[in-house]
Scaffold this motif. Structure first.
Motif, PDB file in Angstrom:
ATOM      1  N   ASP A  18       0.830  -1.204   0.000  1.00 54.95           N
ATOM      2  CA  ASP A  18       0.000   0.000   0.000  1.00 54.95           C
ATOM      3  C   ASP A  18       0.865   1.255   0.000  1.00 54.95           C
ATOM      4  O   ASP A  18       0.689   2.156  -0.832  1.00 54.95           O
ATOM      5  CB  ASP A  18      -0.908  -0.040   1.234  1.00 54.95           C
ATOM      6  CG  ASP A  18      -1.781   1.189   1.385  1.00 54.95           C
ATOM      7  OD1 ASP A  18      -2.056   1.867   0.375  1.00 54.95           O
ATOM      8  OD2 ASP A  18      -2.192   1.474   2.518  1.00 54.95           O
ATOM      9  N   ASP A  55      -5.889   4.749   2.587  1.00 54.34           N
ATOM     10  CA  ASP A  55      -7.150   4.259   3.158  1.00 54.34           C
ATOM     11  C   ASP A  55      -7.236   2.739   3.114  1.00 54.34           C
ATOM     12  O   ASP A  55      -7.966   2.132   3.897  1.00 54.34           O
ATOM     13  CB  ASP A  55      -8.338   4.872   2.416  1.00 54.34           C
ATOM     14  CG  ASP A  55      -8.375   4.505   0.933  1.00 54.34           C
ATOM     15  OD1 ASP A  55      -7.306   4.528   0.285  1.00 54.34           O
ATOM     16  OD2 ASP A  55      -9.463   4.216   0.418  1.00 54.34           O
ATOM     17  N   ASP A  56      -6.475   2.098   2.222  1.00 52.78           N
ATOM     18  CA  ASP A  56      -6.509   0.635   2.131  1.00 52.78           C
ATOM     19  C   ASP A  56      -6.086  -0.006   3.453  1.00 52.78           C
ATOM     20  O   ASP A  56      -6.779  -0.883   3.986  1.00 52.78           O
ATOM     21  CB  ASP A  56      -5.579   0.152   1.016  1.00 52.78           C
ATOM     22  CG  ASP A  56      -6.026   0.582  -0.361  1.00 52.78           C
ATOM     23  OD1 ASP A  56      -6.534   1.711  -0.489  1.00 52.78           O
ATOM     24  OD2 ASP A  56      -5.866  -0.189  -1.317  1.00 52.78           O
ATOM     25  N   THR A  57      -4.964   0.432   3.974  1.00 49.76           N
ATOM     26  CA  THR A  57      -4.483  -0.122   5.238  1.00 49.76           C
ATOM     27  C   THR A  57      -5.333   0.368   6.401  1.00 49.76           C
ATOM     28  O   THR A  57      -5.616  -0.396   7.338  1.00 49.76           O
ATOM     29  CB  THR A  57      -3.010   0.233   5.456  1.00 49.76           C
ATOM     30  OG1 THR A  57      -2.227  -0.315   4.385  1.00 49.76           O
ATOM     31  CG2 THR A  57      -2.490  -0.319   6.779  1.00 49.76           C
ATOM     32  N   MET A  59      -8.546   0.961   6.448  1.00 47.04           N
ATOM     33  CA  MET A  59      -9.772   0.178   6.512  1.00 47.04           C
ATOM     34  C   MET A  59      -9.497  -1.288   6.847  1.00 47.04           C
ATOM     35  O   MET A  59     -10.322  -1.957   7.492  1.00 47.04           O
ATOM     36  CB  MET A  59     -10.561   0.298   5.212  1.00 47.04           C
ATOM     37  CG  MET A  59     -11.099   1.697   4.952  1.00 47.04           C
ATOM     38  SD  MET A  59     -12.424   1.726   3.708  1.00 47.04           S
ATOM     39  CE  MET A  59     -13.817   1.098   4.683  1.00 47.04           C
ATOM     40  N   THR A  60      -8.352  -1.802   6.421  1.00 43.18           N
ATOM     41  CA  THR A  60      -7.971  -3.157   6.804  1.00 43.18           C
ATOM     42  C   THR A  60      -7.875  -3.278   8.314  1.00 43.18           C
ATOM     43  O   THR A  60      -8.353  -4.259   8.915  1.00 43.18           O
ATOM     44  CB  THR A  60      -6.622  -3.528   6.153  1.00 43.18           C
ATOM     45  OG1 THR A  60      -6.766  -3.538   4.727  1.00 43.18           O
ATOM     46  CG2 THR A  60      -6.146  -4.896   6.611  1.00 43.18           C
ATOM     47  N   THR A  63     -11.272  -3.296   9.799  1.00 45.09           N
ATOM     48  CA  THR A  63     -11.876  -4.621   9.641  1.00 45.09           C
ATOM     49  C   THR A  63     -11.444  -5.525  10.786  1.00 45.09           C
ATOM     50  O   THR A  63     -12.259  -6.233  11.392  1.00 45.09           O
ATOM     51  CB  THR A  63     -11.451  -5.258   8.306  1.00 45.09           C
ATOM     52  OG1 THR A  63     -11.869  -4.429   7.215  1.00 45.09           O
ATOM     53  CG2 THR A  63     -12.055  -6.644   8.141  1.00 45.09           C
ATOM     54  N   TYR A  91     -16.335   0.340  10.647  1.00 41.06           N
ATOM     55  CA  TYR A  91     -16.209   1.216   9.480  1.00 41.06           C
ATOM     56  C   TYR A  91     -16.839   2.586   9.737  1.00 41.06           C
ATOM     57  O   TYR A  91     -16.383   3.606   9.206  1.00 41.06           O
ATOM     58  CB  TYR A  91     -16.859   0.580   8.256  1.00 41.06           C
ATOM     59  CG  TYR A  91     -16.140  -0.607   7.677  1.00 41.06           C
ATOM     60  CD1 TYR A  91     -14.817  -0.894   8.019  1.00 41.06           C
ATOM     61  CD2 TYR A  91     -16.782  -1.450   6.781  1.00 41.06           C
ATOM     62  CE1 TYR A  91     -14.162  -1.987   7.474  1.00 41.06           C
ATOM     63  CE2 TYR A  91     -16.139  -2.551   6.233  1.00 41.06           C
ATOM     64  CZ  TYR A  91     -14.835  -2.813   6.583  1.00 41.06           C
ATOM     65  OH  TYR A  91     -14.194  -3.908   6.047  1.00 41.06           O
ATOM     66  N   TRP A  94     -14.207   4.495  11.227  1.00 43.70           N
ATOM     67  CA  TRP A  94     -13.253   4.946  10.204  1.00 43.70           C
ATOM     68  C   TRP A  94     -13.808   6.149   9.446  1.00 43.70           C
ATOM     69  O   TRP A  94     -13.079   7.120   9.202  1.00 43.70           O
ATOM     70  CB  TRP A  94     -12.943   3.815   9.201  1.00 43.70           C
ATOM     71  CG  TRP A  94     -12.144   4.328   8.030  1.00 43.70           C
ATOM     72  CD1 TRP A  94     -10.790   4.571   8.006  1.00 43.70           C
ATOM     73  CD2 TRP A  94     -12.636   4.708   6.739  1.00 43.70           C
ATOM     74  NE1 TRP A  94     -10.421   5.078   6.783  1.00 43.70           N
ATOM     75  CE2 TRP A  94     -11.533   5.172   5.986  1.00 43.70           C
ATOM     76  CE3 TRP A  94     -13.901   4.703   6.151  1.00 43.70           C
ATOM     77  CZ2 TRP A  94     -11.656   5.615   4.675  1.00 43.70           C
ATOM     78  CZ3 TRP A  94     -14.034   5.142   4.844  1.00 43.70           C
ATOM     79  CH2 TRP A  94     -12.917   5.592   4.117  1.00 43.70           C
ATOM     80  N   CYS A 129     -16.802   4.113  -0.735  1.00 44.06           N
ATOM     81  CA  CYS A 129     -16.812   3.819   0.701  1.00 44.06           C
ATOM     82  C   CYS A 129     -17.411   4.985   1.480  1.00 44.06           C
ATOM     83  O   CYS A 129     -18.258   4.793   2.361  1.00 44.06           O
ATOM     84  CB  CYS A 129     -15.396   3.535   1.197  1.00 44.06           C
ATOM     85  SG  CYS A 129     -14.706   1.982   0.606  1.00 44.06           S
ATOM     86  N   ARG A 156      -9.621  -4.491   1.823  1.00 45.68           N
ATOM     87  CA  ARG A 156      -9.687  -4.364   3.281  1.00 45.68           C
ATOM     88  C   ARG A 156     -10.043  -5.657   4.002  1.00 45.68           C
ATOM     89  O   ARG A 156     -10.153  -5.657   5.223  1.00 45.68           O
ATOM     90  CB  ARG A 156     -10.708  -3.286   3.638  1.00 45.68           C
ATOM     91  CG  ARG A 156     -12.138  -3.651   3.260  1.00 45.68           C
ATOM     92  CD  ARG A 156     -13.098  -2.486   3.362  1.00 45.68           C
ATOM     93  NE  ARG A 156     -14.473  -2.938   3.295  1.00 45.68           N
ATOM     94  CZ  ARG A 156     -15.442  -2.302   2.646  1.00 45.68           C
ATOM     95  NH1 ARG A 156     -15.184  -1.179   2.003  1.00 45.68           N
ATOM     96  NH2 ARG A 156     -16.679  -2.783   2.658  1.00 45.68           N
ATOM     97  N   SER A 300      -3.771  -0.327  -4.134  1.00 46.73           N
ATOM     98  CA  SER A 300      -4.655  -1.461  -3.853  1.00 46.73           C
ATOM     99  C   SER A 300      -4.088  -2.769  -4.388  1.00 46.73           C
ATOM    100  O   SER A 300      -4.138  -3.808  -3.709  1.00 46.73           O
ATOM    101  CB  SER A 300      -6.050  -1.206  -4.434  1.00 46.73           C
ATOM    102  OG  SER A 300      -6.659  -0.109  -3.780  1.00 46.73           O
TER     103      SER A 300
END
Length: 343
Positions: A18, A55-57, A59-60, A63, A91, A94, A129, A156, A300
């Motif tokens: 990421d 935001d990828d990490t 939101m991961t 999760t 979420y 987030w 999102c 995510r 991503s």
């Protein structure tokens, strides 16, 4: 027995891909290679001495805390809802980090991540999102909020495959949790079925010790039976099989990835990640590099590739140069340990 190295490798690996890809996410390949040389970007581009995650990490990690919140509720109260509902609550937290300023008012929050100031950084959060979460209701497989198949659902969900790698559920049930988690915001079949397939791949590697090829092959076999009425299954399987075929050829990575797409939509993100992870199944560095040096959604595709390779190769396969400046490294490792040890 669950392997902590795989948990740490998955989450840190995803964050590495990421952060590496985030610097070039919106650049065409020609510009990337012109700027960084014939190998493209292989070292972090630092901002204030930090390799920024996107935001990828973010939101991961939310999760992951959603999963842990659900189990904690069940253990402390003796009753709990379904895991996807707790992921949805997480979420929502987030979303607030993206729309409000730190610190949030002293009121109840689901995820402790709202106490981390860096989480309030906006790193090109996906419009789908944001708009889905702004509606204040969760999308489901049967009642989708939209028809989006963007990659915001798949990027995510890796923690789901990790967390349930203790044989508490049948794999098909875990796959469905992955799909439902993606469908909270992305309503198209190709927005959530690739997420289920990624969860299956991560699960097989973490739980059974499958090779990447074995895990991908099993996903191809199982996922159609999990979604027997899916209208776009053949489209997804055709692309994934193409990725497998390309990975065994001596093709230029950029040319191969261009045949799979750019990664802005989930099925392309998955296909590119499978191609890179299979071709470089024993080489984290070159696998992630291939995944970010192309025309598309580099953060991503880098994140999902890093999730897969990190799970397969373990934390020790990730070079120190990718750990030293990685934003929120300690938080990511803490969550990996929480997922592994559970509550």
């Amino acid at each position: 027995m669950r392997d902590l190295s795989k948990f740490k490798g998955c989450l840190i690996g995803g964050a590495v891909g990421d952060a590496l890809g985030y610097a070039v996410e919106f650049l065409p390949a020609s510009t990337i290679f012109q700027k960084y040389g014939k190998s493209g970007i292989t070292n972090y581009e630092l901002h204030n001495g930090i390799a920024e995650i996107s935001d990828d990490t973010q939101m991961t990690l939310f999760t992951a805390t959603g999963l842990l919140i659900g189990t904690t509720r069940g253990m402390t109260r003796g009753i709990m809802g379904n895991y996807v509902s707790y992921i949805a609550y997480s979420y929502t937290d987030w979303y607030r980090t993206q729309m409000e300023k730190y610190p949030l008012p002293e009121e109840y929050h689901y995820s402790w991540l709202v106490n981390v100031p860096e989480m309030f950084s906006r790193r090109a959060p996906g419009n789908t999102c944001l708009s889905a979460l702004a509606q204040g209701e969760a999308g489901t497989l049967d009642s989708p909020l939209n028809n989006s198949k963007g990659c915001g659902g798949i990027m995510r969900v890796a923690p789901i495959g990790l967390y349930f790698s203790d044989k508490r559920y049948e794999p098909e049930k875990i796959d469905i949790i992955g799909a439902k988690a993606a469908a909270l915001t992305h309503g198209h079949e190709l927005g959530y079925i690739p997420a289920a397939m990624l969860v299956h791949i991560i699960l097989r590697i973490a739980e059974n010790g499958d090779t990447i090829f074995e895990a991908v092959s099993d996903a191809i076999r199982v996922i159609p039976s999990v979604f027997p009425k899916a209208k776009h299954m053949d489209e997804l399987l055709t692309l994934v099989k193409k990725a497998i075929a390309l990975s065994s050829e001596n093709a230029d990575d950029l040319d191969a990835i261009r045949q799979l797409g750019e990664g802005w939509v989930a099925e392309e993100t998955l296909a590119i990640a499978i191609y890179c992870a299979l071709k470089y199944s024993d080489d984290f560095v070159n696998g992630v590099a291939a995944a970010v040096n192309h025309d598309g959604d580099s953060d991503s595709t880098g994140a999902v590739t890093g999730n897969i390779l990190g799970t397969a190769l373990g934390f020790e396969a990730i070079p120190q140069k990718y750990l030293d400046k990685l934003e929120l490294k300690d938080v990511i490792l803490e969550i990996a340990e929480d997922l592994h040890h559970d509550c």
